[in-house]
Scaffold this motif. Structure first.
Motif, PDB file in Angstrom:
ATOM      1  N   ASP A 165       0.846  -1.194   0.000  1.00  0.00           N
ATOM      2  CA  ASP A 165       0.000   0.000   0.000  1.00  0.00           C
ATOM      3  C   ASP A 165       0.880   1.242   0.000  1.00  0.00           C
ATOM      4  O   ASP A 165       1.289   1.720   1.046  1.00  0.00           O
ATOM      5  N   GLU A 186       0.041   4.117  -0.503  1.00  0.00           N
ATOM      6  CA  GLU A 186      -0.689   5.265   0.051  1.00  0.00           C
ATOM      7  C   GLU A 186      -0.435   5.431   1.551  1.00  0.00           C
ATOM      8  O   GLU A 186      -0.826   6.450   2.134  1.00  0.00           O
ATOM      9  N   GLU A 187       0.216   4.457   2.185  1.00  0.00           N
ATOM     10  CA  GLU A 187       0.518   4.567   3.610  1.00  0.00           C
ATOM     11  C   GLU A 187       1.300   5.848   3.869  1.00  0.00           C
ATOM     12  O   GLU A 187       2.189   6.218   3.096  1.00  0.00           O
ATOM     13  N   LYS A 188       0.980   6.481   4.983  1.00  0.00           N
ATOM     14  CA  LYS A 188       1.576   7.777   5.317  1.00  0.00           C
ATOM     15  C   LYS A 188       3.098   7.736   5.314  1.00  0.00           C
ATOM     16  O   LYS A 188       3.747   8.617   4.738  1.00  0.00           O
ATOM     17  N   GLN A 196       4.579   7.715   1.741  1.00  0.00           N
ATOM     18  CA  GLN A 196       4.467   9.026   1.106  1.00  0.00           C
ATOM     19  C   GLN A 196       5.447  10.015   1.734  1.00  0.00           C
ATOM     20  O   GLN A 196       6.061  10.826   1.028  1.00  0.00           O
ATOM     21  N   LYS A 229       3.450  12.447  -5.482  1.00  0.00           N
ATOM     22  CA  LYS A 229       3.101  11.201  -4.777  1.00  0.00           C
ATOM     23  C   LYS A 229       4.103  10.110  -5.093  1.00  0.00           C
ATOM     24  O   LYS A 229       4.840  10.186  -6.075  1.00  0.00           O
ATOM     25  N   SER A 244       4.213   6.500  -6.466  1.00  0.00           N
ATOM     26  CA  SER A 244       3.299   5.701  -7.284  1.00  0.00           C
ATOM     27  C   SER A 244       3.536   4.197  -7.127  1.00  0.00           C
ATOM     28  O   SER A 244       2.606   3.413  -7.272  1.00  0.00           O
TER      29      SER A 244
END
Length: 92
Positions: A14, A16-18, A21, A43, A45
């Motif tokens: 994932d 998108e995990e803080k 990022q 971001k 990707s």
């Protein structure tokens, strides 16, 4: 001749995990300082990691330079003491 073992990367499930990022943002900030660039982080990707004296992350990053979005690859070493080190940064 020395024997070297191939590096095995594990895909980050994932991105998108803080913390993933944040590592991407860190890589862009460090590259800006190092090379006097003006990239703006967008971001992460894609990403991969390996466990070696902490974790080493290979991140594919989208970043903007002068209104043009580009793709970059950063290698970031997150050490056990929580310090980060940008090992490489290049345009893809």
């Amino acid at each position: 001749m020395a024997h070297t073992q191939a590096i095995r990367w594990t895909k980050v499930q994932d991105v998108e995990e803080k913390h993933i990022q944040e590592l991407g943002e860190y890589a862009v900030e460090e590259q800006n300082k190092k090379e006097n660039w003006n990239l703006e982080f967008e971001k992460v990707s894609m990403g991969w990691f390996q466990h070696l004296a902490g974790n080493i992350y290979k991140l594919h990053i989208k970043a903007d330079l002068a209104g043009t979005s580009g793709d970059y690859e950063a290698i970031v070493w997150k050490k056990h003491n929580q310090c980060n080190e940008l090992m490489s940064f290049q345009e893809l």
